[in-house]
Design a protein around this motif. Structure first.
Motif, PDB file in Angstrom:
ATOM      1  N   PHE A   1       0.830  -1.205   0.000  1.00  0.00           N
ATOM      2  CA  PHE A   1       0.000   0.000   0.000  1.00  0.00           C
ATOM      3  C   PHE A   1       0.867   1.259   0.000  1.00  0.00           C
ATOM      4  CE2 PHE A   1      -2.550   3.211   2.286  1.00  0.00           C
ATOM      5  CZ  PHE A   1      -3.632   3.289   1.416  1.00  0.00           C
ATOM      6  N   ILE A   2       1.904   1.300   0.809  1.00  0.00           N
ATOM      7  CA  ILE A   2       2.794   2.457   0.883  1.00  0.00           C
ATOM      8  C   ILE A   2       3.554   2.644  -0.425  1.00  0.00           C
ATOM      9  CG2 ILE A   2       4.872   3.351   2.023  1.00  0.00           C
ATOM     10  CD1 ILE A   2       3.741   2.148   4.633  1.00  0.00           C
ATOM     11  N   ILE A   3       4.021   1.539  -1.017  1.00  0.00           N
ATOM     12  CA  ILE A   3       4.733   1.623  -2.289  1.00  0.00           C
ATOM     13  C   ILE A   3       3.823   2.184  -3.379  1.00  0.00           C
ATOM     14  CG2 ILE A   3       5.767   0.242  -4.134  1.00  0.00           C
ATOM     15  CD1 ILE A   3       6.910  -1.576  -1.916  1.00  0.00           C
ATOM     16  N   VAL A   4       2.576   1.738  -3.412  1.00  0.00           N
ATOM     17  CA  VAL A   4       1.627   2.237  -4.410  1.00  0.00           C
ATOM     18  C   VAL A   4       1.344   3.721  -4.192  1.00  0.00           C
ATOM     19  CG1 VAL A   4      -0.755   2.043  -5.209  1.00  0.00           C
ATOM     20  CG2 VAL A   4       0.596  -0.015  -4.869  1.00  0.00           C
ATOM     21  N   LEU A   5       1.172   4.132  -2.944  1.00  0.00           N
ATOM     22  CA  LEU A   5       0.931   5.551  -2.660  1.00  0.00           C
ATOM     23  C   LEU A   5       2.102   6.421  -3.103  1.00  0.00           C
ATOM     24  CD1 LEU A   5      -0.742   5.546   0.855  1.00  0.00           C
ATOM     25  CD2 LEU A   5      -1.814   5.822  -1.371  1.00  0.00           C
ATOM     26  N   ILE A   6       3.311   5.997  -2.814  1.00  0.00           N
ATOM     27  CA  ILE A   6       4.495   6.752  -3.225  1.00  0.00           C
ATOM     28  C   ILE A   6       4.578   6.828  -4.743  1.00  0.00           C
ATOM     29  CG2 ILE A   6       7.021   6.710  -3.245  1.00  0.00           C
ATOM     30  CD1 ILE A   6       6.868   5.614  -0.374  1.00  0.00           C
ATOM     31  N   ASP A   7       4.278   5.724  -5.411  1.00  0.00           N
ATOM     32  CA  ASP A   7       4.325   5.713  -6.871  1.00  0.00           C
ATOM     33  C   ASP A   7       3.300   6.674  -7.473  1.00  0.00           C
ATOM     34  OD1 ASP A   7       5.246   4.653  -9.425  1.00  0.00           O
ATOM     35  OD2 ASP A   7       3.250   3.736  -9.535  1.00  0.00           O
ATOM     36  N   ILE A   8       2.114   6.708  -6.922  1.00  0.00           N
ATOM     37  CA  ILE A   8       1.085   7.626  -7.430  1.00  0.00           C
ATOM     38  C   ILE A   8       1.509   9.076  -7.210  1.00  0.00           C
ATOM     39  CG2 ILE A   8      -1.271   8.457  -7.048  1.00  0.00           C
ATOM     40  CD1 ILE A   8      -2.055   5.551  -6.468  1.00  0.00           C
ATOM     41  N   LEU A   9       2.030   9.384  -6.044  1.00  0.00           N
ATOM     42  CA  LEU A   9       2.390  10.761  -5.731  1.00  0.00           C
ATOM     43  C   LEU A   9       3.602  11.257  -6.515  1.00  0.00           C
ATOM     44  CD1 LEU A   9       1.774  10.749  -1.895  1.00  0.00           C
ATOM     45  CD2 LEU A   9       0.328  11.749  -3.683  1.00  0.00           C
ATOM     46  N   ARG A  10       4.487  10.372  -6.936  1.00  0.00           N
ATOM     47  CA  ARG A  10       5.686  10.764  -7.673  1.00  0.00           C
ATOM     48  C   ARG A  10       5.456  10.904  -9.175  1.00  0.00           C
ATOM     49  NH1 ARG A  10      10.954   7.621  -5.365  1.00  0.00           N
ATOM     50  NH2 ARG A  10      11.053   8.726  -3.380  1.00  0.00           N
ATOM     51  N   ARG A  11       4.351  10.435  -9.692  1.00  0.00           N
ATOM     52  CA  ARG A  11       4.126  10.473 -11.142  1.00  0.00           C
ATOM     53  C   ARG A  11       3.931  11.899 -11.621  1.00  0.00           C
ATOM     54  NH1 ARG A  11       1.289   5.406 -13.557  1.00  0.00           N
ATOM     55  NH2 ARG A  11       1.741   6.691 -15.344  1.00  0.00           N
ATOM     56  N   ASP A  12       4.661  12.243 -12.671  1.00  0.00           N
ATOM     57  CA  ASP A  12       4.569  13.589 -13.233  1.00  0.00           C
ATOM     58  C   ASP A  12       3.522  13.678 -14.341  1.00  0.00           C
ATOM     59  OD1 ASP A  12       6.562  14.498 -11.554  1.00  0.00           O
ATOM     60  OD2 ASP A  12       8.160  14.009 -12.984  1.00  0.00           O
ATOM     61  N   ASP A  13       3.118  12.536 -14.890  1.00  0.00           N
ATOM     62  CA  ASP A  13       2.163  12.569 -16.001  1.00  0.00           C
ATOM     63  C   ASP A  13       0.717  12.695 -15.537  1.00  0.00           C
ATOM     64  OD1 ASP A  13       2.332  10.039 -14.898  1.00  0.00           O
ATOM     65  OD2 ASP A  13       1.770   9.033 -16.754  1.00  0.00           O
ATOM     66  N   LEU A  14       0.478  12.666 -14.241  1.00  0.00           N
ATOM     67  CA  LEU A  14      -0.874  12.817 -13.708  1.00  0.00           C
ATOM     68  C   LEU A  14      -1.034  14.201 -13.091  1.00  0.00           C
ATOM     69  CD1 LEU A  14      -1.258   9.416 -11.818  1.00  0.00           C
ATOM     70  CD2 LEU A  14      -2.121   9.979 -14.085  1.00  0.00           C
ATOM     71  N   ASP A  15      -2.190  14.810 -13.333  1.00  0.00           N
ATOM     72  CA  ASP A  15      -2.436  16.079 -12.656  1.00  0.00           C
ATOM     73  C   ASP A  15      -3.026  15.791 -11.266  1.00  0.00           C
ATOM     74  OD1 ASP A  15      -4.897  15.225 -13.453  1.00  0.00           O
ATOM     75  OD2 ASP A  15      -5.595  17.134 -14.222  1.00  0.00           O
ATOM     76  N   THR A  16      -3.309  16.840 -10.530  1.00  0.00           N
ATOM     77  CA  THR A  16      -3.721  16.690  -9.128  1.00  0.00           C
ATOM     78  C   THR A  16      -5.023  15.906  -8.987  1.00  0.00           C
ATOM     79  OG1 THR A  16      -2.659  18.797  -8.660  1.00  0.00           O
ATOM     80  CG2 THR A  16      -4.163  17.952  -7.003  1.00  0.00           C
ATOM     81  N   LEU A  17      -5.991  16.201  -9.841  1.00  0.00           N
ATOM     82  CA  LEU A  17      -7.274  15.510  -9.757  1.00  0.00           C
ATOM     83  C   LEU A  17      -7.120  14.013 -10.048  1.00  0.00           C
ATOM     84  CD1 LEU A  17     -10.314  15.671  -9.342  1.00  0.00           C
ATOM     85  CD2 LEU A  17     -10.536  16.104 -11.801  1.00  0.00           C
ATOM     86  N   GLU A  18      -6.311  13.667 -11.034  1.00  0.00           N
ATOM     87  CA  GLU A  18      -6.085  12.257 -11.349  1.00  0.00           C
ATOM     88  C   GLU A  18      -5.382  11.534 -10.205  1.00  0.00           C
ATOM     89  OE1 GLU A  18      -3.971  12.753 -14.989  1.00  0.00           O
ATOM     90  OE2 GLU A  18      -5.757  12.346 -16.209  1.00  0.00           O
ATOM     91  N   LYS A  19      -4.431  12.211  -9.570  1.00  0.00           N
ATOM     92  CA  LYS A  19      -3.757  11.602  -8.416  1.00  0.00           C
ATOM     93  C   LYS A  19      -4.741  11.342  -7.281  1.00  0.00           C
ATOM     94  CE  LYS A  19       0.862  13.431  -9.194  1.00  0.00           C
ATOM     95  NZ  LYS A  19       1.950  14.245  -8.662  1.00  0.00           N
ATOM     96  N   ILE A  20      -5.607  12.312  -7.027  1.00  0.00           N
ATOM     97  CA  ILE A  20      -6.606  12.145  -5.967  1.00  0.00           C
ATOM     98  C   ILE A  20      -7.537  10.981  -6.288  1.00  0.00           C
ATOM     99  CG2 ILE A  20      -8.602  13.235  -4.860  1.00  0.00           C
ATOM    100  CD1 ILE A  20      -7.078  15.896  -5.098  1.00  0.00           C
ATOM    101  N   LEU A  21      -7.962  10.902  -7.543  1.00  0.00           N
ATOM    102  CA  LEU A  21      -8.848   9.801  -7.931  1.00  0.00           C
ATOM    103  C   LEU A  21      -8.151   8.453  -7.793  1.00  0.00           C
ATOM    104  CD1 LEU A  21     -10.659  11.354 -11.016  1.00  0.00           C
ATOM    105  CD2 LEU A  21     -11.587  10.954  -8.730  1.00  0.00           C
ATOM    106  N   TRP A  22      -6.886   8.363  -8.210  1.00  0.00           N
ATOM    107  CA  TRP A  22      -6.152   7.109  -8.058  1.00  0.00           C
ATOM    108  C   TRP A  22      -5.955   6.754  -6.578  1.00  0.00           C
ATOM    109  CZ3 TRP A  22      -5.775   3.161 -10.890  1.00  0.00           C
ATOM    110  CH2 TRP A  22      -5.751   3.252 -12.274  1.00  0.00           C
TER     111      TRP A  22
END
Length: 65
Positions: free
Chosen positions: A32-53
């Motif tokens: 779970f922590i690894i997935v959260l870090i991966d989502i937060l570090r992605r540059d190709d997603l904007d803020t809304l997409e990160k929140i949804l993921w």
């Protein structure tokens, strides 16, 4: 005399079940922590997409339990 089937041999030792449940819990927290870090570090997603993921990952984690 009553004999237990071979598949139920570990039921007499509850410490094994406790150990494996804790091990599964720790592994799921690490993933779970690894997935959260991966989502937060992605540059190709904007803020809304990160929140949804993050919400998708959160609700899938709830369904797992």
């Amino acid at each position: 005399m009553w004999f237990m089937p071979i598949g139920f041999g570990m039921m007499g030792f509850p410490i094994f079940g406790f150990f494996f449940m804790r091990l599964f819990f720790v592994i799921s927290i690490i993933i779970f922590i690894i997935v959260l870090i991966d989502i937060l570090r992605r540059d190709d997603l904007d803020t809304l997409e990160k929140i949804l993921w993050l919400l998708v990952v959160w609700f899938l984690g709830i369904l797992e339990q």
